[in-house]
Design a protein around this motif. Structure first.
Motif, PDB file in Angstrom:
ATOM      1  N   PRO A 121      43.319  36.860  26.895  1.00 56.88           N
ATOM      2  CA  PRO A 121      43.559  37.279  28.269  1.00 56.88           C
ATOM      3  C   PRO A 121      42.315  37.051  29.118  1.00 56.88           C
ATOM      4  O   PRO A 121      41.259  36.705  28.610  1.00 56.88           O
ATOM      5  CB  PRO A 121      43.839  38.763  28.124  1.00 56.88           C
ATOM      6  N   GLY A 122      42.439  37.232  30.396  1.00 54.47           N
ATOM      7  CA  GLY A 122      41.267  37.240  31.262  1.00 54.47           C
ATOM      8  C   GLY A 122      40.937  35.908  31.893  1.00 54.47           C
ATOM      9  O   GLY A 122      39.908  35.776  32.549  1.00 54.47           O
ATOM     10  N   THR A 123      41.814  34.902  31.700  1.00 50.68           N
ATOM     11  CA  THR A 123      41.476  33.595  32.241  1.00 50.68           C
ATOM     12  C   THR A 123      41.513  33.577  33.766  1.00 50.68           C
ATOM     13  O   THR A 123      40.713  32.887  34.394  1.00 50.68           O
ATOM     14  CB  THR A 123      42.416  32.515  31.656  1.00 50.68           C
ATOM     15  N   ASP A 124      42.423  34.356  34.367  1.00 48.74           N
ATOM     16  CA  ASP A 124      42.497  34.389  35.834  1.00 48.74           C
ATOM     17  C   ASP A 124      41.174  34.837  36.444  1.00 48.74           C
ATOM     18  O   ASP A 124      40.658  34.204  37.367  1.00 48.74           O
ATOM     19  CB  ASP A 124      43.606  35.345  36.298  1.00 48.74           C
TER      20      ASP A 124
ATOM     21  N   SER B 294      38.220  34.793  35.036  1.00 48.98           N
ATOM     22  CA  SER B 294      37.181  33.790  34.767  1.00 48.98           C
ATOM     23  C   SER B 294      37.291  32.627  35.735  1.00 48.98           C
ATOM     24  O   SER B 294      36.291  32.108  36.229  1.00 48.98           O
ATOM     25  CB  SER B 294      37.303  33.243  33.339  1.00 48.98           C
ATOM     26  N   TRP B 295      38.527  32.206  35.991  1.00 44.10           N
ATOM     27  CA  TRP B 295      38.728  31.071  36.900  1.00 44.10           C
ATOM     28  C   TRP B 295      38.228  31.408  38.301  1.00 44.10           C
ATOM     29  O   TRP B 295      37.529  30.606  38.918  1.00 44.10           O
ATOM     30  CB  TRP B 295      40.194  30.643  36.925  1.00 44.10           C
TER      31      TRP B 295
ATOM     32  N   ALA C 225      35.889  33.473  39.066  1.00 41.36           N
ATOM     33  CA  ALA C 225      34.421  33.498  39.028  1.00 41.36           C
ATOM     34  C   ALA C 225      33.858  32.083  39.065  1.00 41.36           C
ATOM     35  O   ALA C 225      32.931  31.788  39.823  1.00 41.36           O
ATOM     36  CB  ALA C 225      33.947  34.227  37.771  1.00 41.36           C
ATOM     37  N   VAL C 226      34.439  31.199  38.259  1.00 46.11           N
ATOM     38  CA  VAL C 226      33.906  29.833  38.185  1.00 46.11           C
ATOM     39  C   VAL C 226      34.203  29.071  39.475  1.00 46.11           C
ATOM     40  O   VAL C 226      33.360  28.320  39.972  1.00 46.11           O
ATOM     41  CB  VAL C 226      34.474  29.094  36.948  1.00 46.11           C
ATOM     42  N   ARG C 227      35.390  29.300  40.040  1.00 47.26           N
ATOM     43  CA  ARG C 227      35.732  28.631  41.290  1.00 47.26           C
ATOM     44  C   ARG C 227      34.726  29.016  42.378  1.00 47.26           C
ATOM     45  O   ARG C 227      34.260  28.165  43.138  1.00 47.26           O
ATOM     46  CB  ARG C 227      37.147  29.017  41.716  1.00 47.26           C
TER      47      ARG C 227
ATOM     48  N   ARG D 183      31.667  30.036  41.842  1.00 47.92           N
ATOM     49  CA  ARG D 183      30.334  29.488  41.507  1.00 47.92           C
ATOM     50  C   ARG D 183      30.238  28.010  41.876  1.00 47.92           C
ATOM     51  O   ARG D 183      29.208  27.574  42.375  1.00 47.92           O
ATOM     52  CB  ARG D 183      30.032  29.677  40.013  1.00 47.92           C
ATOM     53  N   ILE D 184      31.287  27.236  41.624  1.00 50.48           N
ATOM     54  CA  ILE D 184      31.164  25.813  41.959  1.00 50.48           C
ATOM     55  C   ILE D 184      31.306  25.583  43.460  1.00 50.48           C
ATOM     56  O   ILE D 184      30.775  24.620  43.986  1.00 50.48           O
ATOM     57  CB  ILE D 184      32.146  24.904  41.157  1.00 50.48           C
TER      58      ILE D 184
END
Lengths: 192, 221
Positions: B61-64, B66-67, B69-71, B73-74
């Motif tokens: 779980p938790g991919t949403d 993480s995505w 956060a990464v979105r 950051r980039i």
């Protein structure tokens, strides 16, 4: 442990990665991210011990994928292989004191490949499909050993201690798994 | 130049997996610089790593979150310039010390500072950050045997110039000899040219840690 099943809809990872490299395609990157993030996090978790560092290392890996995607060359290998090497190198930087030296293809003393096959692209993608099929035919015990060697960042002697097996046995079983996979590919290569 | 003595599967797999200590890795990577065949095998071994990554359990779980956060950051980071086109390789120079070894020594073969080992042989120690290996460059005078350098464990010897014979086997530039403690061998440099090779052995410490590792299951640590 669950093997990816054949009927699971798998995105065309190489094409997505090329789209990110060529066009900074954020939608393609999201598909890649959703596919790889849990896998890379699992890869990192074996070493990190806590889920916070595993999450951070996964995010660093995926940001490196975003930033370096234009260097991915589908003629050289599968997208998962390229991402594996990025994750591996970040994991070494995070958890090891010593380095992993690498060769430099631009070094004057480097000996280049003798031939560049015309259908290299086809070949690299074909090899990855065949490797996937060959892995499915390996006995579970050998896959588990490969997984220990690749995922746990264990030296072969540490694996031997952990499995209570002589070091020679670990090495010979890994060798067996490796040569079975190569043999499966060579056979396919001859018939094509 | 045809290389006849290649990397063993277990070295390749550990190097591909990223679990091989720095000293061994230096010999492996320097061989790879000289050996297209082993580079192909490395690519195959890394392909296994990629396959294992793909087939690992993805039901986390938790991919949403993480995505998101990464979105962010980039989006915040400045757009990265396209990776510089790889510099055109400098003119090929056969016979020099290949990378990564040359950088470890800080100079090429002509200007090395050798330390005498006696009987005309000399060496240069190469420091690494692992505590598992001892790494040195050896120069053996033409026609002379390799000086006694007892190794209780594994020894990798990579030839960089000249050649040596060990029994019926000839080792020339790029060839790697992989000897374990059970092998009694007496390499002799081929007459006509000094033999320069990279030698990696288990550090003495390793034995103690090996015993420690062997009793680990008993101690439950």
């Amino acid at each position: 442990m669950r093997r990816t099943t054949e009927n699971e809809a798998k995105p065309d990872l190489a094409a997505l990665l090329v789209a990110v490299g060529e066009r900074r395609d954020l939608e393609a990157f999201e598909v890649l991210f959703r596919y790889f993030a849990p896998r890379v996090r699992a890869f990192m978790a074996r070493q990190a011990g806590d889920s916070h560092s595993a999450e951070e290392l996964m995010q660093e890996t995926m940001i490196a994928v975003w930033n370096k995607a234009d260097r991915f060359d589908p003629a050289k290998g599968a997208a998962s292989t390229w991402i594996f090497t990025i994750a591996r190198n970040l994991r070494i930087d995070a958890f090891r004191r010593d380095k992993r030296p690498e060769f430099d293809p631009n070094d004057p003393a480097f000996v280049p490949d003798d031939v560049a096959p015309a259908d290299e692209m086809f070949e690299a993608q074909e090899v990855s499909v065949q490797l996937h099929q060959a892995m499915a035919t390996l006995p579970e015990e050998q896959v588990a050993l490969l997984r220990l060697a690749f995922f746990e960042d264990n030296s072969h002697s540490a694996i031997a201690a952990r499995l209570n097996m002589p070091l020679g046995t670990v090495k010979s079983r890994l060798r067996l798994a490796f040569s079975k996979l190569r043999a499966a590919l060579d056979r396919k290569g001859e018939t094509s | 130049m045809t290389i006849r003595h290649h990397l063993s599967d277990d070295l390749l797999v550990s190097y591909a997996a990223g679990s091989l200590a720095e000293g061994w890795s230096l010999a492996v990577a320097t061989h790879l610089a000289l050996c297209p065949a082993c580079r192909q095998r490395l690519a195959f071994a890394e392909g296994i790593g990629g396959e294992l990554l793909e087939s690992s359990d993805a039901a986390a779980p938790g991919t949403d979150a993480s995505w998101e956060a990464v979105r962010r950051r980039i989006a915040k980071s400045s757009p990265t310039p396209p990776s510089a086109a790889p510099a055109a390789p400098a003119a090929r120079r056969a016979g020099g010390l290949p990378e990564p070894l040359r950088s470890y020594l800080g100079r090429d073969v002509e200007t090395l500072r050798w330390r005498s080992l006696g009987r005309g042989a000399s060496q240069i120690r190469i420091p690494t950050a692992d505590n598992e290996t001892q790494v040195r460059l050896l120069r053996i005078p033409a026609g002379k045997p390799v000086p006694e350098h007892g190794h209780g464990g594994r020894e990798l010897t990579l030839v960089l110039s000249g050649s040596f014979a060990d029994g019926n086997d000839l080792f020339a530039r790029g060839d790697i000899e992989d000897a374990d403690a059970s092998l009694t061998h007496q390499p002799v440099a081929t007459p006509g040219e000094d033999c320069i090779c990279l030698a990696v052995t288990d550090a003495p410490l390793r034995f103690r840690s090996w015993i420690l590792r062997a009793i680990q299951p008993l101690l439950g640590i």
